[in-house]
Design an enzyme around this catalytic site. Structure first.
Site, PDB file in Angstrom:
ATOM      1  N   CYS A  76       0.525  -1.452  -0.223  1.00  9.94           N
ATOM      2  CA  CYS A  76      -0.225   0.241   0.133  1.00  9.94           C
ATOM      3  C   CYS A  76       0.609   0.486   0.025  1.00  9.94           C
ATOM      4  O   CYS A  76       1.604   1.479   1.371  1.00  9.94           O
ATOM      5  CB  CYS A  76      -0.880   0.204   1.396  1.00  9.94           C
ATOM      6  SG  CYS A  76      -2.346   1.866   1.212  1.00  9.94           S
ATOM      7  N   CYS A  87      -4.306   0.759   6.109  1.00  7.80           N
ATOM      8  CA  CYS A  87      -3.730  -0.878   5.402  1.00  7.80           C
ATOM      9  C   CYS A  87      -2.647  -0.580   6.607  1.00  7.80           C
ATOM     10  O   CYS A  87      -1.432  -0.772   6.072  1.00  7.80           O
ATOM     11  CB  CYS A  87      -3.384  -0.950   4.391  1.00  7.80           C
ATOM     12  SG  CYS A  87      -3.891  -1.144   2.873  1.00  7.80           S
ATOM     13  N   GLN A 369     -21.571  -7.320   2.860  1.00  5.99           N
ATOM     14  CA  GLN A 369     -20.329  -7.056   3.874  1.00  5.99           C
ATOM     15  C   GLN A 369     -19.496  -7.321   2.813  1.00  5.99           C
ATOM     16  O   GLN A 369     -19.217  -7.003   1.540  1.00  5.99           O
ATOM     17  CB  GLN A 369     -20.431  -9.336   3.896  1.00  5.99           C
ATOM     18  CG  GLN A 369     -21.250  -9.558   5.109  1.00  5.99           C
ATOM     19  CD  GLN A 369     -20.662  -9.553   6.476  1.00  5.99           C
ATOM     20  OE1 GLN A 369     -19.819  -8.992   6.935  1.00  5.99           O
ATOM     21  NE2 GLN A 369     -21.634  -9.665   7.156  1.00  5.99           N
ATOM     22  N   TYR A 398     -29.938  -8.406  14.235  1.00  2.00           N
ATOM     23  CA  TYR A 398     -29.323  -7.165  13.289  1.00  2.00           C
ATOM     24  C   TYR A 398     -29.357  -7.937  11.935  1.00  2.00           C
ATOM     25  O   TYR A 398     -27.927  -7.907  11.415  1.00  2.00           O
ATOM     26  CB  TYR A 398     -27.919  -7.296  13.867  1.00  2.00           C
ATOM     27  CG  TYR A 398     -27.663  -7.361  15.105  1.00  2.00           C
ATOM     28  CD1 TYR A 398     -28.135  -5.423  15.684  1.00  2.00           C
ATOM     29  CD2 TYR A 398     -27.820  -8.283  16.565  1.00  2.00           C
ATOM     30  CE1 TYR A 398     -28.194  -5.332  17.049  1.00  2.00           C
ATOM     31  CE2 TYR A 398     -27.973  -7.648  17.590  1.00  2.00           C
ATOM     32  CZ  TYR A 398     -27.812  -6.212  18.197  1.00  2.00           C
ATOM     33  OH  TYR A 398     -27.961  -5.854  19.609  1.00  2.00           O
ATOM     34  N   GLU A 422     -34.097  -6.644  11.799  1.00  2.33           N
ATOM     35  CA  GLU A 422     -33.062  -5.280  11.559  1.00  2.33           C
ATOM     36  C   GLU A 422     -33.584  -3.762  11.049  1.00  2.33           C
ATOM     37  O   GLU A 422     -35.014  -3.512  11.485  1.00  2.33           O
ATOM     38  CB  GLU A 422     -32.843  -5.630  10.247  1.00  2.33           C
ATOM     39  CG  GLU A 422     -32.343  -4.603   8.999  1.00  2.33           C
ATOM     40  CD  GLU A 422     -30.889  -3.772   9.617  1.00  2.33           C
ATOM     41  OE1 GLU A 422     -30.036  -5.130  10.163  1.00  2.33           O
ATOM     42  OE2 GLU A 422     -30.345  -2.656   9.522  1.00  2.33           O
ATOM     43  N   ASP A 465     -25.577 -10.550  14.385  1.00  6.86           N
ATOM     44  CA  ASP A 465     -24.325 -10.267  14.008  1.00  6.86           C
ATOM     45  C   ASP A 465     -24.215  -8.782  14.317  1.00  6.86           C
ATOM     46  O   ASP A 465     -24.435  -7.684  12.989  1.00  6.86           O
ATOM     47  CB  ASP A 465     -24.189 -10.783  12.219  1.00  6.86           C
ATOM     48  CG  ASP A 465     -23.217  -9.636  11.785  1.00  6.86           C
ATOM     49  OD1 ASP A 465     -22.186  -9.923  12.013  1.00  6.86           O
ATOM     50  OD2 ASP A 465     -22.867 -10.195   9.982  1.00  6.86           O
ATOM     51  N   CYS A 492     -17.350  -8.406  14.635  1.00  4.13           N
ATOM     52  CA  CYS A 492     -15.951  -8.021  13.516  1.00  4.13           C
ATOM     53  C   CYS A 492     -14.561  -7.174  14.465  1.00  4.13           C
ATOM     54  O   CYS A 492     -13.984  -6.620  14.702  1.00  4.13           O
ATOM     55  CB  CYS A 492     -16.607  -6.932  12.348  1.00  4.13           C
ATOM     56  SG  CYS A 492     -17.698  -5.322  13.152  1.00  4.13           S
TER      57      CYS A 492
END
Ligand SMILES: C[S@@+](CC[C@H](N)C(=O)[O-])C[C@H]1O[C@@H](n2cnc3c(N)ncnc32)[C@H](O)[C@@H]1O
Length: 534
Positions: A76, A87, A369, A398, A422, A465, A492
């Site tokens: 990068c 990055c 995603q 979610y 949602e 999620d 995540c």
């Protein structure tokens, strides 16, 4: 510390293990130093980039004195010392990147849940183990005062007008640097499952506010704001992704968006919008832009992560004045998520996506995603772990547009039931359209916190999620009180993921399986999936 700031100091330092956030931890003169752009074991010359006092400061490795065998030339050109924040690990082999992330997940599990477990971070299924570029299908790019699209400098609001980011799929960035955009706007670029590129300009927060150009009533804008309240910090992958980024784009990004359910959103741009040079005055108040327009919905799942989500900005090198305070940074993030007008510049603003043979058409600025193969990969794990048989009951919390709900519904069949929740109304409308052959799915627009209190009939399995901040105590307390046999939890952010796991364990569940995926190669972000059973 003595009270003298280390800001701007350089010194040699031997780097230790990775910490959560894309750095390695070292010690110098009794203080902890979080050093970016180095690797464990390396001896580097570090330049202190942030020192707010206390036991630690932040630094960049500006010279590598003894390099790790895992070091490679960075893929990068935009990140690196003083550069963009997305990055973080572009200077490590893909295998080393995964090992760094595994160490961070293991450490979070150990510290927060007291679980000692070896974690293996896997490439997303179907993505080459030796690759780290060309995976991102969604980016959110800030536009600077000169009208140039770029990336946020690490933990800063400033924009680096350089689009040579290696993360996006081929052709995503083509031509974007050749024209000028509205200063202060964001560009949301999506390459969908049919390979079609959609470019949407999201108006600057101050001009795209409620009631903005459209003359649409405050009622619509008000609804959008209400819908948006359920939104967490974007989540993922924000190139800026901050993490799923913050968009990380971190600034990671429900709302009816002012469009009716099933509204195809937008209207085409009718070709490219002229650049400023062709007579478009830039700046606040411009309302005559050609092309389609629509109200903003959910923030992008994975904006480029500038690291700002992690709390405030830092001084520019050599400076220190004018550093945004935490409150200013919060205000900036709130503005980024405010109701903003969207202009479709290229494509339709409606992204076509496919998972497990099913077709979705979703807003190109809504959540999906970020990694081109992630939705398929996670939904396969969810389908396997949920262990559902015909006639069973399941929840998808979610749910977005119902990617997991569809898999659960296929397993339980028409004698079963799937309840999905949602908060983003456009995603719910898109989910209704994609799942219309599965009438035993009840996909609702609501906030999970509100919905879950009213649903006490025990489901067999639940998948959730949540956004980056995690589900939190209230939701997990209500969920575990409903007592499903199996819970598939996806997160995540390793820290919020570990906090949520600790809550399940406190409620009597055990961690029976865990998988982690390198869904954000070149960045420090990682997606974790856990199976919890009673
Ligand atoms: C990480 S995404 C997951 C979406 C979906 N599982 C998928 O893979 O496409 C998180 C979703 O939660 C939604 N969300 C955020 N906060 C919420 C809340 N409090 N209640 C319901 N949904 C929420 C967001 O709009 C977003 O669609």
């Amino acid at each position: 510390m003595s009270g003298t700031s280390w800001y701007g100091r350089t010194f040699e330092i031997r780097l230790g293990p990775p910490g959560h956030g894309g750095f390695c931890v070292g010690r110098h003169e009794g203080r902890v130093v979080f050093v970016r752009h180095g690797l464990p074991g390396e001896l580097v010359r570090a330049l202190v980039t942030e020192d707010r006092g206390g036991s630690f400061c932040r630094a960049d490795a500006v010279e590598i004195l003894e390099a790790s065998v895992d070091r490679v030339p960075s893929t990068c050109p935009v990140s690196g010392p003083g550069g963009a924040g997305c990055c973080d690990f572009a200077h490590a082999t893909p295998a080393a990147q995964r090992a760094l992330k595994a160490a961070v997940v293991e450490e979070q599990l150990r510290r927060v849940t007291r679980i000692e477990r070896e974690v293996v971070v896997e490439p997303v299924a179907g993505y080459p183990a030796d690759a780290s570029t060309g995976w991102r299908t969604r980016v959110r790019l800030p536009v600077d005062a000169e009208g140039r699209a770029g990336m946020h400098r690490y933990r800063s609001a400033s924009v680096i007008p350089d689009l040579r980011c290696p993360q996006p799929v081929p052709r995503a960035m083509d031509g974007l640097a050749d024209r000028l955009w509205t200063p202060g706007a964001d560009l949301v670029v999506t390459v969908d499952g049919d390979g079609v590129r959609h470019v949407v300009e999201v108006a600057p927060a101050e001009t795209g506010g409620r009631g903005g150009r459209s003359g649409r009533g405050g009622g619509r804008a008000g609804r959008a704001a209400e819908d948006r309240r359920g939104r967490g910090s974007a989540d993922r992958g924000s190139a800026g992704h901050g993490g799923r980024g913050r968009g990380g784009a971190d600034g990671e990004r429900p709302g009816s968006s002012g469009r009716g359910a099933g509204d195809s959103g937008s209207g085409r741009a009718g070709g490219s919008r002229p650049g400023r040079a062709e007579g478009f005055p830039a700046g606040p108040g411009r309302r005559d832009r050609p092309g389609g327009e629509r109200r903003g919905d959910e923030p992008l799942a994975a904006p480029f992560d500038s690291g700002s989500a992690s709390g405030g900005s830092v001084p520019e090198p050599g400076g220190g004045e004018g550093v945004p305070s935490r409150r200013q940074a919060m205000a900036r993030r709130a503005a980024a998520h405010a109701d903003r007008v969207e202009y479709v510049i290229e494509g339709t603003g409606r992204a076509v996506e496919y998972v497990a043979g099913r077709r979705w058409e979703v807003s190109s600025t809504g959540f999906w995603q970020a990694h081109r193969l992630a939705a398929q990969c996670y939904s396969d794990v969810v389908a396997d772990w949920a262990g559902l048989s015909p006639g069973a009951r399941a929840w998808d919390l979610y749910s977005g547009a119902g990617v997991f709900a569809a898999r659960l519904a296929e397993a339980v069949g028409r004698t079963g039931a799937v309840l999905a929740v949602e908060s983003a109304r456009p995603a719910v409308a898109d989910g209704h359209a994609a799942l219309r052959d599965l009438p035993w799915v009840d996909l609702r627009a609501d906030r999970v916190e509100r919905w879950i209190g009213a649903h006490t009939v025990t489901p067999d399995a639940v998948v959730l999620d949540p956004p980056r901040a995690g589900a939190g105590r209230d939701v997990i307390t209500a969920l575990t009180a409903a007592a499903p046999d199996r819970i598939v939890h996806i997160g995540c952010d390793p820290a919020s993921f570990a906090r949520d796991l600790a809550l399940y364990i406190e409620a009597g569940y055990r961690l029976s399986a865990l998988r982690a995926f390198d869904a954000f190669p070149s960045t420090h972000h990682v997606e974790c999936l856990a199976l919890l059973e009673r």
